[in-house]
Write an enzyme that holds these catalytic residues in place. Structure first.
Site, PDB file in Angstrom:
ATOM      1  N   SER A 160       0.847  -1.187   0.000  1.00  0.00           N
ATOM      2  CA  SER A 160       0.000   0.000   0.000  1.00  0.00           C
ATOM      3  C   SER A 160       0.882   1.237   0.000  1.00  0.00           C
ATOM      4  O   SER A 160       2.020   1.215   0.490  1.00  0.00           O
ATOM      5  CB  SER A 160      -0.891   0.010   1.243  1.00  0.00           C
ATOM      6  OG  SER A 160      -1.475   1.289   1.446  1.00  0.00           O
ATOM      7  N   TYR A 186      -0.944  -0.421  10.575  1.00  0.00           N
ATOM      8  CA  TYR A 186      -1.182  -0.801   9.187  1.00  0.00           C
ATOM      9  C   TYR A 186      -0.008  -0.390   8.309  1.00  0.00           C
ATOM     10  O   TYR A 186       0.483  -1.174   7.484  1.00  0.00           O
ATOM     11  CB  TYR A 186      -2.476  -0.150   8.689  1.00  0.00           C
ATOM     12  CG  TYR A 186      -2.760  -0.413   7.220  1.00  0.00           C
ATOM     13  CD1 TYR A 186      -3.194  -1.666   6.790  1.00  0.00           C
ATOM     14  CD2 TYR A 186      -2.578   0.586   6.271  1.00  0.00           C
ATOM     15  CE1 TYR A 186      -3.455  -1.912   5.448  1.00  0.00           C
ATOM     16  CE2 TYR A 186      -2.837   0.357   4.935  1.00  0.00           C
ATOM     17  CZ  TYR A 186      -3.278  -0.896   4.527  1.00  0.00           C
ATOM     18  OH  TYR A 186      -3.511  -1.125   3.198  1.00  0.00           O
TER      19      TYR A 186
END
Length: 327
Positions: A160, A186
């Site tokens: 990501s 994350y």
């Protein structure tokens, strides 16, 4: 730091879809494993690779749900896989190895949604790091004999653009001493996905196994992003006031078929035949950009940053991951 993060001019764009990537590519006879290949980007990836002729094994924590999702797709099977359970991971790898099939493509795609409060596995490891990185690390090592048997394999980690928000929290990767920040956790796990690909390629390229990390962009129409709620999605610029996804691929906001395209590009494109250990964005090798603007609802750059491809950090993370698996 010398690096390989230079766009190669693939001819594809942020708006390219999985169909564009796979045009003219025949995957007949190829074996693929896709973790989380029954939902969101994983399901789009599974459908696209199977349509191109591949045989796909979907790893899922809920095999019944996964089987219903992939029903009717030719050459797709489901096998139980819980990335927070080392026993489940080992069993999945053993079943695959015992099948005698080489593994041409491993797509480490499944992700643990960011929880509001810290979640830990049975070992006490923070769940996003444990599932998004450590579980896939264990799985990949377990499948190494099958990857070698393919005599030319690829391992793709779905990462990501969030990787730019945090290095590995070396002193406390599991948030045991400080306060928990789900977004930081994350980001750390997505940086780990990139560093894993970098070190895997360094260690295994001589065996014909290449590693890649792929940034799919931001896809509102996935369970992963829907889990944050509509108000948060509006604040992030993912949906409009009517709840409809905002599609603007040049600004990183994509349809599922556009988002999955970079994953499929990493897994199949002949343009990467001599390149590995890189982070991909918009169907090309990402440029290195340590001066990206802040993330806003209008702009979310997905370029790679230096800490995510640092070779010393990549080796250090590999060694840490081995230690954590032994604990």
């Amino acid at each position: 730091m010398t690096h390989k993060q230079h766009p190669i001019g693939t001819g594809f764009t942020a708006a390219s879809t999985v169909d564009d990537i796979l045009a003219g590519i025949d995957l007949t006879g190829k074996n693929v494993v896709v973790t989380g290949g029954h939902s969101g980007l994983g399901l789009v990836t599974t459908r696209a690779l199977a349509k191109a002729g591949a045989s796909v094994t979907v790893g899922s924590r809920d095999p019944d749900r996964a089987a219903a999702a992939v029903a009717g797709i030719e050459r797709v099977e489901v096998s139980q896989l819980d990335l927070l359970d080392p026993t489940s991971i080992a069993a999945f790898a053993t079943r695959y190895i015992d099948s005698g099939r080489p593994l041409d493509i491993l797509i480490n795609n499944a992700g643990f949604p960011a929880p509001a409060e810290v979640v830990r596995d049975a070992r006490g490891y923070e769940a996003q790091f444990a599932a998004n990185h450590l579980g896939h690390f264990q799985l990949t090592l377990g499948l190494l004999p099958a990857l070698r048997a393919a005599h030319g394999a690829r391992v793709v980690n779905t990462s990501s653009g969030a990787q730019r928000m945090s290095d590995i929290l070396w002193d406390d990767p599991h948030f045991t001493t400080g306060g928990y920040d789900p977004h930081l956790a994350y980001a750390q796990s997505k940086t780990a996905n990139v560093l894993f690909a970098v070190e895997l390629d360094r260690r295994w390229a001589a065996d014909g196994i290449r590693g890649y990390a792929a940034h799919p962009g931001v896809v509102a129409a996935t369970a992963f992003n829907r889990s944050v709620g509509e108000d948060a999605q509006r604040a992030m610029g993912l949906i409009d006031e009517s709840g409809r996804p905002i599609i603007d691929p040049d600004r990183g906001k994509k349809t599922p078929r556009q988002g999955a395209s970079t994953i499929v590009f990493a897994a199949t494109s002949p343009l990467l035949a001599e390149i590995g250990g890189v982070y991909l964005n918009n169907n090309d090798v990402s440029q290195l950009n340590d001066n990206q603007p802040p993330v806003t609802a209008q702009e979310a750059s997905g370029d790679i940053v230096s800490h995510s491809i640092d070779p010393q950090s990549a080796e250090r993370l590999w060694e840490l991951s081995e230690q954590l698996l032994k604990a």
